[in-house]
Design a protein around this motif. Structure first.
Motif, PDB file in Angstrom:
ATOM      1  N   GLY A 199      -5.047 -11.831  -2.581  1.00  0.00           N
ATOM      2  CA  GLY A 199      -4.106 -12.607  -1.778  1.00  0.00           C
ATOM      3  C   GLY A 199      -2.821 -12.826  -2.550  1.00  0.00           C
ATOM      4  O   GLY A 199      -2.858 -13.223  -3.714  1.00  0.00           O
ATOM      5  N   THR A 200      -1.684 -12.579  -1.914  1.00  0.00           N
ATOM      6  CA  THR A 200      -0.425 -12.507  -2.654  1.00  0.00           C
ATOM      7  C   THR A 200       0.555 -13.644  -2.388  1.00  0.00           C
ATOM      8  O   THR A 200       1.533 -13.779  -3.122  1.00  0.00           O
ATOM      9  N   ASP A 201       0.330 -14.459  -1.357  1.00  0.00           N
ATOM     10  CA  ASP A 201       1.337 -15.470  -1.051  1.00  0.00           C
ATOM     11  C   ASP A 201       0.746 -16.518  -0.106  1.00  0.00           C
ATOM     12  O   ASP A 201      -0.361 -16.358   0.422  1.00  0.00           O
ATOM     13  N   VAL A 202       1.512 -17.582   0.091  1.00  0.00           N
ATOM     14  CA  VAL A 202       1.162 -18.664   1.023  1.00  0.00           C
ATOM     15  C   VAL A 202       2.361 -18.890   1.928  1.00  0.00           C
ATOM     16  O   VAL A 202       3.497 -18.977   1.452  1.00  0.00           O
ATOM     17  N   LYS A 203       2.112 -18.985   3.221  1.00  0.00           N
ATOM     18  CA  LYS A 203       3.174 -19.285   4.178  1.00  0.00           C
ATOM     19  C   LYS A 203       2.829 -20.588   4.903  1.00  0.00           C
ATOM     20  O   LYS A 203       1.752 -20.712   5.492  1.00  0.00           O
ATOM     21  N   PHE A 250      -7.355  -3.649  -2.274  1.00  0.00           N
ATOM     22  CA  PHE A 250      -6.033  -3.720  -1.652  1.00  0.00           C
ATOM     23  C   PHE A 250      -5.424  -5.114  -1.820  1.00  0.00           C
ATOM     24  O   PHE A 250      -6.128  -6.105  -1.954  1.00  0.00           O
ATOM     25  N   TYR A 251      -4.103  -5.137  -1.855  1.00  0.00           N
ATOM     26  CA  TYR A 251      -3.349  -6.371  -1.690  1.00  0.00           C
ATOM     27  C   TYR A 251      -3.321  -6.687  -0.201  1.00  0.00           C
ATOM     28  O   TYR A 251      -3.182  -5.784   0.632  1.00  0.00           O
ATOM     29  N   ASP A 252      -3.413  -7.959   0.129  1.00  0.00           N
ATOM     30  CA  ASP A 252      -3.554  -8.388   1.519  1.00  0.00           C
ATOM     31  C   ASP A 252      -2.646  -7.642   2.494  1.00  0.00           C
ATOM     32  O   ASP A 252      -3.116  -7.027   3.468  1.00  0.00           O
ATOM     33  N   HIS A 253      -1.341  -7.640   2.238  1.00  0.00           N
ATOM     34  CA  HIS A 253      -0.383  -7.104   3.205  1.00  0.00           C
ATOM     35  C   HIS A 253      -0.446  -5.587   3.336  1.00  0.00           C
ATOM     36  O   HIS A 253       0.179  -5.021   4.236  1.00  0.00           O
ATOM     37  N   TRP A 254      -1.200  -4.919   2.484  1.00  0.00           N
ATOM     38  CA  TRP A 254      -1.384  -3.476   2.640  1.00  0.00           C
ATOM     39  C   TRP A 254      -2.193  -3.145   3.894  1.00  0.00           C
ATOM     40  O   TRP A 254      -2.015  -2.078   4.476  1.00  0.00           O
ATOM     41  N   ARG A 255      -3.091  -4.062   4.293  1.00  0.00           N
ATOM     42  CA  ARG A 255      -4.036  -3.693   5.342  1.00  0.00           C
ATOM     43  C   ARG A 255      -4.199  -4.728   6.454  1.00  0.00           C
ATOM     44  O   ARG A 255      -4.840  -4.433   7.460  1.00  0.00           O
ATOM     45  N   ASN A 257      -3.297  -7.329   9.640  1.00  0.00           N
ATOM     46  CA  ASN A 257      -2.502  -7.212  10.856  1.00  0.00           C
ATOM     47  C   ASN A 257      -1.076  -7.693  10.598  1.00  0.00           C
ATOM     48  O   ASN A 257      -0.868  -8.776  10.041  1.00  0.00           O
ATOM     49  N   SER A 258      -0.105  -6.894  11.009  1.00  0.00           N
ATOM     50  CA  SER A 258       1.315  -7.230  10.859  1.00  0.00           C
ATOM     51  C   SER A 258       1.700  -7.510   9.417  1.00  0.00           C
ATOM     52  O   SER A 258       2.645  -8.267   9.144  1.00  0.00           O
ATOM     53  N   ASP A 259       0.967  -6.924   8.478  1.00  0.00           N
ATOM     54  CA  ASP A 259       1.262  -7.063   7.045  1.00  0.00           C
ATOM     55  C   ASP A 259       1.255  -8.519   6.592  1.00  0.00           C
ATOM     56  O   ASP A 259       2.038  -8.934   5.732  1.00  0.00           O
ATOM     57  N   ARG A 260       0.346  -9.309   7.163  1.00  0.00           N
ATOM     58  CA  ARG A 260       0.269 -10.726   6.814  1.00  0.00           C
ATOM     59  C   ARG A 260      -0.286 -10.922   5.411  1.00  0.00           C
ATOM     60  O   ARG A 260      -1.057 -10.097   4.904  1.00  0.00           O
ATOM     61  N   VAL A 261       0.088 -12.053   4.794  1.00  0.00           N
ATOM     62  CA  VAL A 261      -0.481 -12.437   3.506  1.00  0.00           C
ATOM     63  C   VAL A 261      -1.646 -13.394   3.747  1.00  0.00           C
ATOM     64  O   VAL A 261      -1.745 -14.025   4.804  1.00  0.00           O
ATOM     65  N   LEU A 262      -2.526 -13.500   2.752  1.00  0.00           N
ATOM     66  CA  LEU A 262      -3.707 -14.350   2.851  1.00  0.00           C
ATOM     67  C   LEU A 262      -3.681 -15.398   1.745  1.00  0.00           C
ATOM     68  O   LEU A 262      -3.718 -15.058   0.563  1.00  0.00           O
ATOM     69  N   SER A 263      -3.624 -16.664   2.135  1.00  0.00           N
ATOM     70  CA  SER A 263      -3.772 -17.723   1.142  1.00  0.00           C
ATOM     71  C   SER A 263      -5.227 -17.782   0.694  1.00  0.00           C
ATOM     72  O   SER A 263      -6.108 -17.127   1.263  1.00  0.00           O
TER      73      SER A 263
END
Length: 282
Positions: A199-203, A250-255, A257-263
């Motif tokens: 997981g690479t970021d938090v939104k 994989f890094y979250d946004h690689w795969r 939906n809509s290149d989302r990040v996962l907290s």
């Protein structure tokens, strides 16, 4: 690489002769109902539909507030996994871990002579899908043990000054990785694949479509704690820790939906297609 491993397993053992199962291994905390309280039924039930027999799954409930090698942690995990594979005849087991669950699983994989149940468990495992594992620890564990503001703000996620939190301090994990655990740089490889989802970021923006899966309030909390971490983090773990042992899947946004990040909270939920990715992997 994962495709090559899967094809090798198929050619070697043959899918007709394998009984495939999946185990869900929670992170830090003393769980008695991880199905509902940690993963949620939506996540578990979505993933297990990828099995040839969707009833061949187990959700682990253990005392992961203890050090990873204790009877309440690795001993409990070994007992539940061993009972699962022997009672169901599972010889093709995919283990899905989250956070500190990856450390407890890695203890079993790294120390096969520690417990008589470990070898059978290791032999049954196809690979481990480690979702946001805390393989190198986290600065937030150091902060909690120092008794500062994080102790209150992170209680819902990390817990308080338990042995498991103490264990996840960065210097402590460095020592464990150097002496007891396999899979990190400069150490022998683990006996099975240990594949990291990072997981690479938090939104948490109020208008962000990324902010509401799993509960908006958790995103706000993780956005705050992210200020004490590297730019690449899930609000609890830096990316380098999540990919500190085994191999990158994989890094979250690689795969997603809509290149989302996962907290860190979202990576144990059916957010942005993560459940489908894990389901298809079975």
């Amino acid at each position: 690489m994962r495709i090559v491993v899967a094809l090798f397993a198929l050619l070697t053992f043959g899918s007709v002769w394998s009984a495939t199962g999946v185990a869900f291994v929670h992170g830090t905390g003393n769980q008695s109902d991880a199905y509902n309280d940690y993963w949620t039924g939506d996540m578990v039930n979505s993933v297990r539909q990828g099995l040839p027999n969707s009833s061949n799954y187990v959700v682990i409930n253990c005392q992961f507030e203890e050090y990873m090698w204790t009877s309440g942690a690795a001993g409990c995990l070994a007992g539940q996994l061993h009972n699962f594979i022997t009672s169901r005849g599972i010889d093709d087991l995919v283990v899905i871990t989250h956070s500190n669950g990856g450390n407890v699983m890695r203890w079993i994989l790294s120390n096969p002579t520690w417990d008589s149940r470990y070898p059978a468990i290791i032999d049954s495992i196809r690979w481990v899908n480690a979702v946001a594992p805390s393989s190198l620890g986290t600065p937030l564990a150091d902060a909690v043990m120092q008794g500062n503001v994080f102790e209150a703000s992170l209680g819902w996620l990390l817990g308080y000054q338990s042995d498991a939190v103490r264990m996840q301090q960065q210097s402590w994990m460095q020592s464990y990785n150097a002496n007891w655990l396999l899979g990190t740089a400069g150490r022998p490889s683990l006996p099975v694949g240990f594949w990291n989802v990072v997981g690479t970021d938090v939104k948490s923006g109020i208008f962000s479509g990324n902010a509401y899966c799993g509960g908006y309030q958790y995103q706000v909390g993780l956005e705050i704690t992210q200020n004490w971490l590297d730019d690449c983090s899930d609000g609890f773990l830096e990316c380098s820790s999540q990919d500190g042992a085994g191999s990158l899947w994989f890094y979250d946004h690689w795969r997603t939906n809509s290149d989302r990040v996962l907290s860190h909270h979202q990576s144990r939920r059916d957010c942005f297609g993560l459940d489908t990715i894990l389901r298809n992997d079975l």
